[in-house]
Design a protein around this motif. Structure first.
Motif, mmCIF file in Angstrom:
data_model
loop_
_atom_site.group_PDB
_atom_site.id
_atom_site.type_symbol
_atom_site.label_atom_id
_atom_site.label_comp_id
_atom_site.label_asym_id
_atom_site.label_seq_id
_atom_site.Cartn_x
_atom_site.Cartn_y
_atom_site.Cartn_z
ATOM 1 N N GLY A 189 -14.043 -4.378 -4.819
ATOM 2 C CA GLY A 189 -12.642 -4.702 -4.583
ATOM 3 C C GLY A 189 -11.886 -3.640 -3.813
ATOM 4 O O GLY A 189 -10.653 -3.621 -3.824
ATOM 5 N N THR A 190 -12.588 -2.757 -3.133
ATOM 6 C CA THR A 190 -11.938 -1.627 -2.459
ATOM 7 C C THR A 190 -10.939 -2.067 -1.396
ATOM 8 O O THR A 190 -11.238 -2.905 -0.551
ATOM 9 C CB THR A 190 -12.993 -0.732 -1.786
ATOM 10 N N SER A 191 -9.751 -1.471 -1.452
ATOM 11 C CA SER A 191 -8.759 -1.609 -0.391
ATOM 12 C C SER A 191 -7.936 -0.331 -0.377
ATOM 13 O O SER A 191 -8.054 0.510 -1.281
ATOM 14 C CB SER A 191 -7.857 -2.822 -0.613
ATOM 15 N N ALA A 192 -7.084 -0.174 0.609
ATOM 16 C CA ALA A 192 -6.297 1.045 0.738
ATOM 17 C C ALA A 192 -5.374 1.266 -0.452
ATOM 18 O O ALA A 192 -4.986 2.400 -0.741
ATOM 19 C CB ALA A 192 -5.487 1.021 2.034
ATOM 20 N N ARG A 193 -5.040 0.204 -1.181
ATOM 21 C CA ARG A 193 -4.142 0.365 -2.329
ATOM 22 C C ARG A 193 -4.797 1.131 -3.484
ATOM 23 O O ARG A 193 -4.111 1.571 -4.399
ATOM 24 C CB ARG A 193 -3.655 -0.998 -2.831
ATOM 25 N N ASN A 194 -6.108 1.290 -3.422
ATOM 26 C CA ASN A 194 -6.830 2.028 -4.468
ATOM 27 C C ASN A 194 -6.892 3.522 -4.198
ATOM 28 O O ASN A 194 -7.652 4.242 -4.859
ATOM 29 C CB ASN A 194 -8.267 1.498 -4.598
ATOM 30 N N PHE A 195 -6.088 4.006 -3.237
ATOM 31 C CA PHE A 195 -6.145 5.410 -2.844
ATOM 32 C C PHE A 195 -4.759 6.032 -2.839
ATOM 33 O O PHE A 195 -3.760 5.365 -2.573
ATOM 34 C CB PHE A 195 -6.779 5.542 -1.456
ATOM 35 N N LEU A 196 -4.721 7.329 -3.124
ATOM 36 C CA LEU A 196 -3.495 8.104 -3.039
ATOM 37 C C LEU A 196 -3.549 8.963 -1.787
ATOM 38 O O LEU A 196 -4.581 9.591 -1.495
ATOM 39 C CB LEU A 196 -3.328 9.020 -4.258
ATOM 40 N N SER A 197 -2.473 8.996 -1.040
ATOM 41 C CA SER A 197 -2.381 9.796 0.173
ATOM 42 C C SER A 197 -0.922 9.875 0.575
ATOM 43 O O SER A 197 -0.137 8.967 0.276
ATOM 44 C CB SER A 197 -3.207 9.161 1.300
ATOM 45 N N ASN A 198 -0.548 10.944 1.260
ATOM 46 C CA ASN A 198 0.803 11.001 1.801
ATOM 47 C C ASN A 198 1.044 9.884 2.809
ATOM 48 O O ASN A 198 2.183 9.482 3.047
ATOM 49 C CB ASN A 198 1.064 12.365 2.463
ATOM 50 N N ASN A 199 -0.049 9.411 3.433
ATOM 51 C CA ASN A 199 0.030 8.263 4.335
ATOM 52 C C ASN A 199 -0.824 7.142 3.744
ATOM 53 O O ASN A 199 -2.044 7.128 3.917
ATOM 54 C CB ASN A 199 -0.472 8.629 5.728
ATOM 55 N N PRO A 200 -0.201 6.196 3.033
ATOM 56 C CA PRO A 200 -0.983 5.151 2.352
ATOM 57 C C PRO A 200 -1.718 4.210 3.293
ATOM 58 O O PRO A 200 -2.569 3.436 2.851
ATOM 59 C CB PRO A 200 0.079 4.401 1.536
ATOM 60 N N HIS A 201 -1.406 4.266 4.588
ATOM 61 C CA HIS A 201 -2.059 3.376 5.554
ATOM 62 C C HIS A 201 -3.272 4.017 6.240
ATOM 63 O O HIS A 201 -4.055 3.326 6.890
ATOM 64 C CB HIS A 201 -1.052 2.947 6.629
ATOM 65 N N PHE A 202 -3.432 5.334 6.096
ATOM 66 C CA PHE A 202 -4.443 6.047 6.872
ATOM 67 C C PHE A 202 -5.847 5.505 6.622
ATOM 68 O O PHE A 202 -6.651 5.371 7.554
ATOM 69 C CB PHE A 202 -4.405 7.547 6.549
ATOM 70 N N ALA A 203 -6.179 5.197 5.381
ATOM 71 C CA ALA A 203 -7.548 4.811 5.036
ATOM 72 C C ALA A 203 -7.914 3.402 5.484
ATOM 73 O O ALA A 203 -9.093 3.034 5.471
ATOM 74 C CB ALA A 203 -7.762 4.937 3.524
#
Length: 402
Positions: A58-72
């Motif tokens: 189910g991986t998507s960018a919402r599963n990550f923390l970053s100062n830029n949530p769109h980078f991944a």
């Protein structure tokens, strides 16, 4: 010392570094992977209880923390969990889904390491272990790399990929060298913190938790706007378990953590049913039919929930249920990098190209994996980021003729 020539030098033989090497060498590029450890993929080896939770479906960018949530989004969208699963299946590695999309090896995490090192060997990559980076400098046509240890060498290369990981688990040799390299070349580094790590408490609270050590319960754990429904574990040192590890990435000092036990259960209805079934049963015993008995006894004693359940009216039972469904605990810290699964923060994504992982201001320099300010949730997400970011950089290098 004679100068050795490579197209690409990759610093780190972990998940991201090995994946990058495979793809950087896919068009004949001369690739060298170096690591200070005596074996490649050490964090892979110990992950998932030795079975490696190698991705999450189910991986998507919402599963990550970053100062830029769109980078991944770019790397994750172009090299997906299904792509990595296809590689695993190609090598005949048996796997299973445990829960919530988490995929584990049936046999051993070593199967994943063997797959990656085998792919590297087929691509013609060279791997040097027990080897340290002594210096790295920019030169007109690339980089000068001085290596020490067993693989000591004076190297010239066109590209350098930093896949050195973060600070988590220093006993395995983790360090902040990747952040130092970023600083050397003028790239910013965001605040770094231990993540996916147990939380610790003051002695007054610990005295209570020690009585409950080893007890696990389903819980909804929240901090700020973040919330996770997973298991919580009481330990001699504080609180752990998947729900706590998840929320640790969001928690900051002085913030309370809210715990709701059995979030999917109608506790008020369960207590009313227990009262109707046997009104002479004590409140602690009634709770012990719903929660782990030691935990039920602790909560009953802490809150003065005594007497027969038959004497408790709906208002009291509703209040008991509300307390179990939401109370605050106040951590004073975490167990730190010693037990943290990953490092939160890292090389600022503002300085990187999201499609290639290349440093915008330094031609030929790349950062991938945990060293970057992209940190996943527990459950295979960080490995998928390693595969995706490693693939993005390796593919970009191969297309440049590396």
């Amino acid at each position: 010392m004679a100068i050795q020539i490579f197209d690409t030098v990759i610093l780190g033989a972990g998940a991201a570094g090995m994946m990058c090497a495979i793809h950087a060498a896919s068009r004949g590029g001369r690739v060298l992977v170096v690591d200070h450890a005596r074996a490649p993929g050490e964090k892979i080896r110990i992950s998932g209880g030795g079975r490696c939770n190698f991705t999450n479906t189910g991986t998507s960018a919402r599963n990550f923390l970053s100062n830029n949530p769109h980078f991944a989004k770019s790397a994750l969208g172009r090299y997906t969990p299904q792509d990595f699963v296809a590689l695993v299946e190609k090598h005949g590695i048996a796997y299973h889904e445990k829960t919530l999309g988490q995929l584990f090896c049936d046999h051993s995490a070593k199967d994943i390491i063997a797959m990656l090192t085998g792919e590297m060997a087929r691509a013609g990559c060279e791997l040097r272990l027990s080897t340290t980076l002594e210096s790295l400098a920019r030169i007109d046509d690339g980089f000068a790399v001085m290596l020490g240890g067993e693989g000591a060498a004076n190297i010239r290369c066109r590209y350098v990929v930093v896949a050195s990981g973060g600070k988590s688990i220093p006993k395995m040799g983790a360090s902040g060298i990747g952040y130092q390299i970023a600083g050397q070349f003028g790239l910013a580094v965001t605040e770094t913190r231990p993540a996916l790590v147990p939380l610790t408490f003051g002695e007054d609270v610990l005295a209570s938790f020690r009585e409950l050590a080893g007890i696990a319960a389903e819980a909804r754990v929240s901090c700020g706007k973040a919330s996770f429904d997973e298991a919580l574990l009481f330990t001699h040192r504080g609180l752990s378990g998947p729900a706590i590890l998840q929320i640790s990435s969001y928690w900051r000092e002085t913030q309370p953590v809210r715990v709701a036990l059995l979030p999917g259960r109608d506790l008020f209805a369960a207590l009313r049913a227990s009262r109707q079934e046997n009104g002479r049963r004590s409140l602690p015993n009634a709770l012990g039919e719903i929660l782990p008995k030691r935990l039920a006894a602790f909560l009953a004693e802490s809150h003065g929930w005594t007497g027969p359940i038959g004497d408790a009216g709906d208002k009291r039972l509703a209040a008991i249920a509300a307390t179990i469904h939401g109370f605050d605990v106040h951590p004073i810290g975490s167990e730190g990098y010693r037990t943290a699964e990953v490092t939160l923060g890292g090389v600022d994504t503002d300085g990187l190209n999201s499609k290639t992982m290349a440093a915008r201001a330094v031609d030929g320099l790349y950062f991938i994996g945990e060293v970057v300010d992209v940190t996943g949730w527990l459950g295979g997400y960080n490995f998928q980021w390693a595969w995706s970011s490693g693939w993005a950089a390796g593919t970009a290098i191969a297309e440049r003729g590396g």
